[in-house]
Design an enzyme around this catalytic site. Structure first.
Site, PDB file in Angstrom:
ATOM      1  N   CYS A 178      -5.902  -2.788   2.505  1.00 59.52           N
ATOM      2  CA  CYS A 178      -5.665  -2.723   3.951  1.00 59.52           C
ATOM      3  C   CYS A 178      -6.935  -2.659   4.800  1.00 59.52           C
ATOM      4  O   CYS A 178      -7.608  -3.666   4.968  1.00 59.52           O
ATOM      5  CB  CYS A 178      -4.722  -1.549   4.256  1.00 59.52           C
ATOM      6  SG  CYS A 178      -3.870  -1.793   5.826  1.00 59.52           S
ATOM      7  N   LYS A 214      -9.615   2.503  -2.489  1.00 59.24           N
ATOM      8  CA  LYS A 214      -9.936   2.054  -1.122  1.00 59.24           C
ATOM      9  C   LYS A 214     -11.318   2.573  -0.715  1.00 59.24           C
ATOM     10  O   LYS A 214     -11.574   3.780  -0.798  1.00 59.24           O
ATOM     11  CB  LYS A 214      -8.860   2.576  -0.176  1.00 59.24           C
ATOM     12  CG  LYS A 214      -8.876   2.005   1.226  1.00 59.24           C
ATOM     13  CD  LYS A 214      -7.658   2.552   1.992  1.00 59.24           C
ATOM     14  CE  LYS A 214      -7.406   1.822   3.287  1.00 59.24           C
ATOM     15  NZ  LYS A 214      -6.135   2.273   3.918  1.00 59.24           N
ATOM     16  N   GLU A 236       0.853  -1.202   0.000  1.00 55.24           N
ATOM     17  CA  GLU A 236       0.000   0.000   0.000  1.00 55.24           C
ATOM     18  C   GLU A 236       0.891   1.256   0.000  1.00 55.24           C
ATOM     19  O   GLU A 236       1.910   1.306   0.671  1.00 55.24           O
ATOM     20  CB  GLU A 236      -0.871  -0.012   1.262  1.00 55.24           C
ATOM     21  CG  GLU A 236      -1.818   1.179   1.340  1.00 55.24           C
ATOM     22  CD  GLU A 236      -2.698   1.176   2.604  1.00 55.24           C
ATOM     23  OE1 GLU A 236      -2.346   0.515   3.593  1.00 55.24           O
ATOM     24  OE2 GLU A 236      -3.741   1.863   2.572  1.00 55.24           O
TER      25      GLU A 236
END
Ligand SMILES: NC(=O)CCC(=O)C(=O)O
Length: 275
Positions: free
Chosen positions: A154, A113, A43
């Site tokens: 994540c 994300k 990331e």
């Protein structure tokens, strides 16, 4: 083709974006020369993980980092999950975005994300991605010659609904460029990858930056691969490095046949009316 060789690239991240791209390039050449089919970067691998940095390092799709990733995939004839980078759009909104390229360097997926990392743990980690980032709004599964692969970033993976939806969309592997920290990493990292793997009967794969104890955000490292049975197949330590692992997708079929969880669900009982 039921076997895919994936490479975790747990790289050190520096202030200099170009240096980070060079590091990624060096590792990708190496793992490709060792026969990997699909390489994964961490990331926010172009920038130290800091909210103030995201606008400064942000690029449009098609800019330098995007093109460099595309070339890396093409030159090495591999699939590349390009970790994530700060992406800006024409409205100047900034996203935490992962691009995926095929062996010809063509973009085949893009995940922004969807759950921004906003936490405040007493005496532990605080972070507020929403200070500078905007959330995406799509679930991402892409196709390869090996089968379908889910992708999220994540904090996204903390939400079981997302993992389940990716599995329902056909994912047999879920890939997660990530950067847990020294508060939540020891507590939840393995547990999260193992739970999502067992619940959805998929391989789960997390790829993190290496740990820099002098950095602004201390990454937990520990890039990980978990089987659909919930076994940790491989876990790195905190240092910079890479690892190639072969995943056998017939094993997903076997586990799903032996434990037919999807068909045993009581959909007549589960309804979440939270809106
Ligand atoms: N970069 C992130 O989304 C970090 C997520 C994290 O550390 C967590 O505990 O969740």
């Amino acid at each position: 083709m039921s076997k895919i060789k994936i490479a975790l690239i747990q790289m050190h991240i520096e202030e200099d974006k170009h240096k980070n791209l060079e590091t990624a390039n060096k590792f990708i050449k190496k793992v490709a020369s060792e026969g990997c089919d699909l390489a994964i970067l961490p990331e926010m691998f172009t920038t130290p993980y800091k909210t103030e940095n995201f606008p400064l390092y942000a690029e449009f799709e098609g800019d330098k980092s995007f093109n460099t990733l595309s070339n890396m995939a093409k030159e090495n004839s591999i699939y590349l999950v390009g970790g994530s980078i700060p992406e800006k759009d024409e409205k100047n909104l900034i996203y935490n975005t992962s691009y995926v390229f095929d062996r010809n360097g063509q973009k085949i997926a893009k995940h922004r994300k969807v759950h921004l990392f906003d936490i405040d743990v007493e005496d532990g980690q605080c972070f507020k991605e929403s200070d500078t980032l905007t959330a995406g709004n799509k679930i991402t599964v892409f196709d390869t010659e090996f089968g379908k692969i889910g992708l999220c970033i994540c904090f996204d993976f903390r939400f079981p609904e997302l993992g389940r939806l990716m599995a329902q969309m056909g994912a047999q592997i879920i890939i997660v460029p990530a950067a847990f920290n020294m508060t939540t990493g020891p507590a939840h990292w393995d547990l999260m990858f193992r739970s999502r793997a067992v619940d959805n009967q998929v391989y789960t794969v997390g790829c993190a930056p290496s740990r820099d104890v002098n950095g602004c955000y201390i990454s937990y490292g520990n890039s990980i691969v978990v089987s659909p049975w919930g076994d940790i197949i491989y876990k790195m330590d905190e240092k910079e490095g890479y690892k190639i692992i072969e995943l056998d997708l017939d094993y997903v079929k076997k586990i799903r046949k032996e434990l037919p969880l999807m068909s045993a669900r009581r959909l007549d009982l589960y309804e979440l009316n939270e809106k």
